[in-house]
Every structure is written in C-alpha cells, then in structure tokens.
Design an enzyme around this catalytic site. Sequence first.
Site, short mmCIF file in Angstrom:
data_model
loop_
_atom_site.label_atom_id
_atom_site.label_comp_id
_atom_site.label_asym_id
_atom_site.label_seq_id
_atom_site.Cartn_x
_atom_site.Cartn_y
_atom_site.Cartn_z
N ALA A 1 0.86 -1.20 0.00
CA ALA A 1 0.00 0.00 0.00
C ALA A 1 0.89 1.24 0.00
CB ALA A 1 -0.89 -0.02 1.23
N ASN A 2 0.30 2.41 0.03
CA ASN A 2 1.10 3.64 0.17
C ASN A 2 0.38 4.60 1.11
OD1 ASN A 2 -0.63 5.50 -1.44
ND2 ASN A 2 -0.12 4.05 -3.07
N ARG A 3 1.00 5.74 1.35
CA ARG A 3 0.51 6.63 2.42
C ARG A 3 -0.60 7.58 1.99
NH1 ARG A 3 4.27 6.27 6.59
NH2 ARG A 3 6.40 5.83 5.92
N SER A 4 -1.10 7.46 0.77
CA SER A 4 -2.12 8.40 0.32
C SER A 4 -3.36 8.35 1.23
CB SER A 4 -2.52 8.08 -1.11
OG SER A 4 -3.65 8.84 -1.47
#
Length: 417
Positions: free
Chosen positions: A211-214
């Site tokens: 996943a990513n931090r968005s």
Amino acid sequence: MTNPIQDKHIVLGVTGSIAAYKAADLASKLTQAGGLVDVILTEAAARFVSPLTFQSVTGRKAYVDADLWGAEGHVQHIGLARQADLMLIAPASANTLARLAHGLADNLLTLTALAANCPLLVAPAMDGGMYDHPATQANLDLLRAREVVLIGPAEGHLASGLSGKGRMVEPGALFGAVRLELGRGGPLAGRKVIVTAGGTQEAIDPVRVIANRSSGKQGFALAQAALDLGAGVILISGPVGLETPAGAQRVEVESAQQMLEAVMAALPAAEALIMAAAVADFQPVSAAGQKIKREQGVPEIRLERTPDILRQVALQKERSGWPRLTVGFAAETQGLLENARHKLISKKLDLIAANDILAQDAGFSVDTNRVTLLYPDGQTETLPLMTKNEVAEAILLRIIDLLEKGSEHPPHSSDVP
Ligand code: CTP
C-alpha cells in the site's frame, strides 16, 4: 469561491418531531458554511426546541406562527419565500407532509412553502407505521411528482423504541443534500468529471498488501469542488475511510488494475479526468492463494509493473476524443518541476499539479498542500500554501478555463464511443 452555500438564503422549516433537536445542528452547519438561514418553527416544533436555540446558532431571527400576526404579519411569508434560494423542511412530520401535498397553508411554514418558488427539500421523520401508512405514501408520491426532493427517511432506532424506517437523515447528510442542490446550476452543470483518489493496494496474499501513504483527502476535495460547480462526478477511490461527498457516484477499487478498468468504463463522454490517486507502480507477479506462513521462511516477492493508467487514457483519447481534459498529479521527493514536466509530456496531460511530499505542510495526510501547476505550453503557476479544499477549487477553476478555451473545437458527438 465555489462554495455554493455562501450567502444563499435558506429557509429551514422545523416541524413537530423529536428529531427537531438535530435541526439545530443542521442550522449551525449551514450557517458556518456561509448560508443565511431563516428558521421557521411550527407550533409543535417549538414545543420540542425553542426558537432561541435556532436564533443562537444562525444569528438571525427564528420565526414562529405568532410572527404571522405581528407588524409585518401579512407579508412575512411572502418576504421569506421570495428571497429563498432553497427551502428545506427537516424534520418533516407526517402532518406537514400531508399539508404540503394538498397545498394547505394554515401556518407560517406551509404558507411560506406555498409562496416559495425555489427548490424544496424535505426530510421526513416519523414512526415507522405512520411512514408506511398508505396516506403518507400517497402524499409522498404527490410531492415526488412535483419534483420535491425527498431525503430519507433512514432506517434504525425510532423514538417509539421500535426499529424501522422513519428516522430523519442525519444533519451531515442533509447538509450535503443542500450543498448539492445549490451547486446544480454551476458552470460544470451537465458535464461529467471523473476523479480518482486514495492509494491502490496490491495483494501479496489474502491478508497482506503493498500500500502507500495516500489519504485520499486531495482527491475527495477535488470531487467535492467539482460537485460544487455543478458537475456530475464519478469518484473512483482506493480503500480510504472518507465519506462520499453527497451526489458523487463512488466506485471502490483496490488494485491499480481495478482502477484502470473503472476509469476506462467511466471515460465515455467525460469532460475531465483528474488522476489524484497514488497508483502503485509495482504489483506482485502473483498473489499467494493462501496466507504465507512464518514457518515457510522469509518470502521473496517478485514484482512487475502495474498498468500506467494515464498512458492508457492518452491512447484512448487519441481514438475517441474523451476525456477532453486529463489532469495528473506528481508527488515528488526531488527534482519536482523537471519530473512533473516529464510526466506532463509523456502522459499527454493538459495540466499537472506537482507537490513536494517531503514538505511538512504538504503531501499525504495533512490538510494543506503546496502545489505548482504546469501546462504543456511551458507555463507554470505556483500556488501559495493552501488547504486541500482550496487547491481543489483552484484546479477546478483552471479546468473550467481550459474547457472554455478548447470549446471552439469540441470533440464531435460521433466520437463518443
Ligand atoms: N499514474 C497512473 N498510473 C500509474 C501510476 C501513476 O495513471 N500506474 C498517475 C497518477 O495518478 C498521477 C500521475 O500518474 O496522476 C503521476 O504519478 P506518479 O506516481 O507521480 O508518477 P509515475 O508515473 O508513477 O512515476 P514515478 O512513481 O516513478 O515518479
């Protein structure tokens, strides 16, 4: 300002239901958003909540039936009705619904409703049995046929102690409905805008993802700004815990591949695609069918590229002319403007918003953003530190300009796939 509630005259009718206390919260929300809220209470409503409560949150007089017979009595309802941009009755009791349906005008609220020539929104609230009664249903049919916007009722706990359909829709959702209605006539009315938001997740196994931090905040703000300007909005979002802006059609996706498919399906006849999503660049070559166990040792996860959605959209645009405008975001940690310009050109965008995500007051999860806009003709425009809502508004206003400039050569209607 794209906020459609600002300086609008809103008549809020409150009738005799226990949900009347929630109307004070709604009046407060509308006032805080810049609305000029004139509350009219029926006699029964004033038994549940005092006019003073409403006056205190709106800073304006709250009206009751006695005002019909005061100094301005004979014209009070006409004055309130004429200046109203929107009228909302929340909560609307079964009795008031019946009066509205049959054109009765026997109190200040129903007189005003009959005299008004603005959109009328109604949020019914009553016991489940009263709501289900054929008389109430017939009254609702009459109101619907007259293009009254009915909001709810919701299902859940009722004051009678029973559970069922009859609860007033919560103030937050009613606020959204008012905002949507007041934005309808805006410059993007009748136009479709697609916004992607949040980060994608690429499965490693049934439990784990890359996943990513968005946070999705910028994308959701863009969707809200487009709605405020009257657009029809399709919001394609990765997994984020944000509420859907009222009126947006939300499509939930997880992976980059799913986002690609959702974007492609939404594209026909879209005026603009705004890719605010943080799409993963890599995905595991194959996701394990079962949870990877610790005993199996440290796994090696082979990655491959995900599809570049904007590049595929560029190909689609060459074929069909849709979307008329493509807007991208470049989240960078170095070489901000060079990298953003490269993306603008290689992805054939009409506009890219570049932001340095290492800046403390910009990027993921915070509410502010620091953005530079780049255009294909070499122009750049650095916006000051703004809230994500303001950034969204600024981008939407640029989109309107670009659409207007390009409207001398609109895509042929036969180009619509
Ligand atoms: N984007 C996309 N498809 C991808 C990756 C990104 O459509 N697979 C879009 C993003 O939504 C954004 C723009 O492309 O609007 C730029 O995204 P970014 O991640 O900054 O660029 P990449 O092309 O992925 O390049 P890099 O990650 O190497 O900087």
